[in-house]
Design an enzyme around this catalytic site. Structure first.
Site: not given
Ligand SMILES: *Cc1c(COP(=O)(O)O)cnc(C)c1O
Length: 387
Positions: A55, A107, A180, A205
């Site tokens: 963890r 998001y 982000d 992604k």
């Molecule tokens: C997909 C995404 C998230 C969240 O990520 P997960 O891996 O799906 O939990 C946050 N911000 C953006 C811009 C995203 O495309």
């Protein structure tokens, strides 16, 4: 040319070789997976550093973190079991009553999380128009802000925010800037260098790129008490990335530069083809000279514009859904940044409470042949509109 022995290999080389992680015992050119949940103490009953229970983190996850820290030129990176668990750790780390500013369109999972924390009285949030620095300034000035959240390019409109300017605005107010930049991974945008205090990416992604892992990563170039709090939340919530997933992520990242280059050139071809198309009202892609964020993107995303774009289809909401249904190569699936192209009617996914155009289709452009992708959209549009 300087001889290699006198200089550090380039970022592309470092990442393609996963930091040249040769295993000394075996000569294996890829790292092994270490899935242990617990580690035995030594003969003096001392914990063998640095791991003792999964963890807290594991060897394989640490190897993936080292690769991302290199990409981000960060002091430290922390991997979580999803992008959302990374974002939630940051949000959870803020003391009760903290003021945060965040984009109105972002998001949807992160937005929902801000709304939950507001509804519980944990945080106060002021929302600004993404990509609009004046709106950001007024949101920050309205209260004593501790955290500015920037998503650039933002989902699903792909508006671009100037990270250096956002950093100035945040820092002037004594706030931290979190970026982000999931849509433009760190081979395109190096947010920390531009002034972000915390850089977040959903590694589900582009970083992984093969639609087979969920992961999120936070990076900083200055480890402080706040960062230690975030790491402690990861430990106590048990949201560290699993070793198997970390291993897949390492494999995915080795082709990051190649994949992003191909996705970017494909997306540019698709955007250019549909920009003045009779069935399309608007193409939203920072790579187009007509896009409001084009000039900033040019500077901020390393001359590439990524694989994400949205189109507003002419007709009705049902027409847009039909186009998504009729695609034969694009998968009608959520997510982004994989090698396969995806199409999504965003309003169906984010629901009525979220400000998204009802005829907007979000396209995640993969690494297939660009002409095939264009033909697929052409036939889907023709079927949905002409027939
Ligand atoms: C997909 C995404 C998230 C969240 O990520 P997960 O891996 O799906 O939990 C946050 N911000 C953006 C811009 C995203 O495309």
């Amino acid at each position: 040319m300087t001889k290699l022995s006198n200089r550090r290999p380039s970022m592309v080389t470092l990442i393609s070789q996963a930091l040249h992680s040769l295993e000394p015992e075996t000569g294996a050119v890829v790292p092994s997976i270490q899935p242990a949940a617990t580690y035995a103490r030594d003969e003096n009953y001392e914990i063998r550093q640095p791991y003792w229970y999964r963890r807290d983190g594991s060897q394989t996850t640490a190897q993936a973190e080292a690769i991302i820290a290199t990409l981000e030129e960060a002091e430290q990176s922390l991997l979580f079991s999803s992008g959302m668990s990374a974002c939630t750790a940051v949000i959870e780390s803020l003391p009760t009553g903290t003021h945060v500013v965040a984009p109105k369109v972002m998001y949807h999972g992160v937005l929902q999380q801000f709304q939950n924390y507001e509804a519980n009285g944990r945080l106060s949030v002021t929302y600004y128009d993404a990509g609009d620095l004046e709106s950001l300034v007024s949101a920050v000035e309205s209260q004593e802000t501790a955290l500015v959240w920037v998503e650039t390019p933002n989902n699903p409109n792909w508006e671009v925010t100037d990270i250096s300017k956002a950093a100035e605005i945040a820092h002037k107010a004594g706030a931290k800037l979190l970026t982000d930049c999931t849509g433009t991974p760190p081979c395109m945008t190096r947010a920390l260098e531009l002034g972000a205090d915390i850089s977040f990416h959903s590694a589900t992604k582009y970083l992984n790129g093969h639609s087979d892992v969920t992961a999120g990563v936070l990076s900083v170039n200055h480890v402080d008490k706040h960062w230690e709090d975030i790491e402690n939340i990861r430990k106590l919530q048990g949201t560290v990335l699993h070793s198997f997933d970390a291993w897949l992520l390492i494999r995915g990242m080795r082709t990051l530069f190649l994949r992003v280059e191909k996705s970017s050139s494909n997306a540019m071809a698709v955007a250019a083809h549909f920009e003045n198309h009779r069935h399309i009202e608007l193409v939203m892609y920072p790579g187009l000279a007509s896009h409001s964020g084009h000039e900033i993107a040019k500077r901020q995303t390393n001359g590439q514009f990524g694989g994400m774009l949205s189109i507003i289809v002419k007709g009705t909401e049902q027409t847009a859904i039909d186009v998504a249904r009729y695609c034969q190569l694009f998968y009608p699936a959520t997510s982004l940044g994989g090698v396969e192209s995806l199409v999504e009617h965003r309003k169906t996914v984010s629901g009525d409470g979220f400000p998204v155009h009802p005829r907007l289709l979000r396209l995640s452009i993969g690494i297939e042949d660009a002409d095939d992708l264009i033909d697929d959209l052409e036939q889907a549009l023709a079927k949905a509109i002409d027939e």
